[in-house]
Design an enzyme around this catalytic site. Structure first.
Site, PDB file in Angstrom:
ATOM      1  N   ASP A 211      21.798  24.066 -24.039  1.00 25.91           N
ATOM      2  CA  ASP A 211      20.446  24.419 -24.501  1.00 25.91           C
ATOM      3  C   ASP A 211      19.779  25.484 -23.624  1.00 25.91           C
ATOM      4  O   ASP A 211      18.648  25.308 -23.158  1.00 25.91           O
ATOM      5  CB  ASP A 211      19.544  23.159 -24.501  1.00 25.91           C
ATOM      6  CG  ASP A 211      20.179  21.975 -25.208  1.00 25.91           C
ATOM      7  OD1 ASP A 211      20.890  22.184 -26.200  1.00 25.91           O
ATOM      8  OD2 ASP A 211      19.942  20.830 -24.755  1.00 25.91           O
TER       9      ASP A 211
ATOM     10  N   GLU B  38      16.838  22.021 -35.425  1.00 26.08           N
ATOM     11  CA  GLU B  38      16.334  21.912 -34.049  1.00 26.08           C
ATOM     12  C   GLU B  38      16.530  23.264 -33.363  1.00 26.08           C
ATOM     13  O   GLU B  38      16.924  24.240 -33.993  1.00 26.08           O
ATOM     14  CB  GLU B  38      17.068  20.801 -33.280  1.00 26.08           C
ATOM     15  CG  GLU B  38      18.566  21.030 -33.133  1.00 26.08           C
ATOM     16  CD  GLU B  38      19.310  19.851 -32.520  1.00 26.08           C
ATOM     17  OE1 GLU B  38      18.716  18.789 -32.267  1.00 26.08           O
ATOM     18  OE2 GLU B  38      20.534  20.006 -32.292  1.00 26.08           O
TER      19      GLU B  38
HETATM   20  O1  FUB Z   1      20.636  18.566 -25.473  1.00 27.02           O
HETATM   21  C1  FUB Z   1      20.115  17.555 -26.297  1.00 27.02           C
HETATM   22  C2  FUB Z   1      19.850  18.064 -27.663  1.00 27.02           C
HETATM   23  O2  FUB Z   1      21.050  18.568 -28.222  1.00 27.02           O
HETATM   24  C3  FUB Z   1      18.907  19.248 -27.723  1.00 27.02           C
HETATM   25  O3  FUB Z   1      17.581  18.916 -27.535  1.00 27.02           O
HETATM   26  C4  FUB Z   1      19.268  19.763 -29.068  1.00 27.02           C
HETATM   27  O4  FUB Z   1      18.760  21.024 -29.351  1.00 27.02           O
HETATM   28  C5  FUB Z   1      20.765  19.715 -29.029  1.00 27.02           C
HETATM   29  O5  FUB Z   1      21.336  20.833 -28.398  1.00 27.02           O
END
Ligand code: FUB
Length: 323
Positions: A17, A226
């Site tokens: 991320d 996301e």
């Molecule tokens: O790293 C945890 C979660 O996985 C992140 O918040 C999302 O975007 C995904 O990459």
């Protein structure tokens, strides 16, 4: 170069991320710090059980990368219970702000902020999450006029679907997302001058197709899942994100940081591993995509950050990168 051929930025820890920024001429990367766990993979994302953040920095892409060590620990955040997921950082008036999601003690994702005098931290967390914040994956953006914005949200384990009524509804979790109608929009709020609170309402980040219609909930190849990110290129605002279960990074373009945005296409094809998450930043006249995959471990929850140059065509379209 395909993403599979790229080397991880660091191999001493697992990272994911990546939110990259240029502060004082230098590249700083704010990643999640993935850790080993016995928790099996599930749609809730319980296997992403991170406990702290490290900050990375580099003078040049391709050059040495410094891991500045622990910048913020779960144990030091009074309100947080678990899961320090994807963070981001911003600077204003000589201070640096780390925005981060975590589940609170009631298991509800909120977004917190921590402050430092230097970009690499350590960061001191505020005692409470940002009032009115919810869900995951904060991405900050400071526009040329000095206005600052926080984009956020993530469906499924990120709980965005639990907030459609304005209040947290845990029963909405079992549905994960709507099966018909319009897709859920990510969220944006203006940040206050001190960067510690929202200055105005939480609004939808409206993403439309080229015909001006909202993306459908069933359109898993294009709908927001996301990993929000905002960057500006040639005066246009580029909102980019992950499509989650179809594993694409996509972008949409607008004339205003608050949108609406028109779907523009894909940036990155699916990488190794379930999640895909990124940032886009200009450094020394080139544009870079920071992203992650699981090539270092072969495990979904132990990821590694990579970087590659990206290109726009004359029309301002981002050229697709092979995985
Ligand atoms: O790293 C945890 C979660 O996985 C992140 O918040 C999302 O975007 C995904 O990459």
């Amino acid at each position: 170069m395909a993403s599979t051929d790229l080397k991880p930025l660091v191999t001493n820890i697992f990272t994911a991320d990546p939110s990259a920024h240029v502060f004082n001429g230098k590249l700083y990367v704010y990643p999640s710090h993935d850790v080993q766990t016995d928790i099996q993979d599930n749609d809730n994302g319980d296997q992403y059980a991170m406990n702290d953040y490290h900050v990375l920095s580099l003078e040049d892409v391709g050059g040495p990368v410094t891991d500045h060590g622990v910048a913020l620990s779960l144990a030091d955040i009074p309100w947080a219970g678990k899961q320090l997921w994807a963070p981001d950082a911003a600077t204003r008036d000589g201070k640096y702000y780390l925005f981060f999601p975590a589940r609170d003690k009631e298991n509800v994702f909120r977004i917190g902020v921590a402050v430092s005098d230097v970009p690499e931290g350590p960061f001191k967390p505020e005692p409470k999450p940002i009032e009115g914040s919810f869900s995951i994956d904060p991405a900050s953006f400071v526009d040329d006029d000095g206005e600052a914005y926080l984009y956020f949200g993530g469906i499924w384990g990120g709980q965005l679907q639990c907030w459609t009524s304005g209040k947290f509804d845990k029963d909405s979790y079992s549905n994960m997302e709507a099966q018909s109608g319009n897709a859920l929009y990510p969220k944006v709020a203006k940040l206050s001058k001190d960067m510690l609170s929202f200055d105005g309402p939480v609004q939808d980040v409206v993403i439309l197709d080229k015909e001006g219609k909202s993306l459908a909930a069933s359109d898993h190849d294009r709908r927001f899942f996301e990993a929000a990110w905002m960057h500006k290129y040639n005066g246009k605002y580029y909102f980019s994100y992950s499509t989650g279960d179809t594993h694409y990074l996509c972008y949409a373009v607008g004339d205003n940081p608050l949108g609406p945005f028109t779907y523009g296409g894909r940036i990155l094809e699916p990488v190794a591993g379930w999640t895909t998450h990124h940032s886009i930043v200009e450094h020394k006249g080139k544009w870079y995509l920071f992203h992650h995959d699981t090539s270092l471990s072969g495990k979904n929850h132990l990821r590694c950050v990579k970087v590659k140059e990206i290109f726009y065509n004359k029309e301002g379209e981002i050229q697709l990168t092979p995985a």
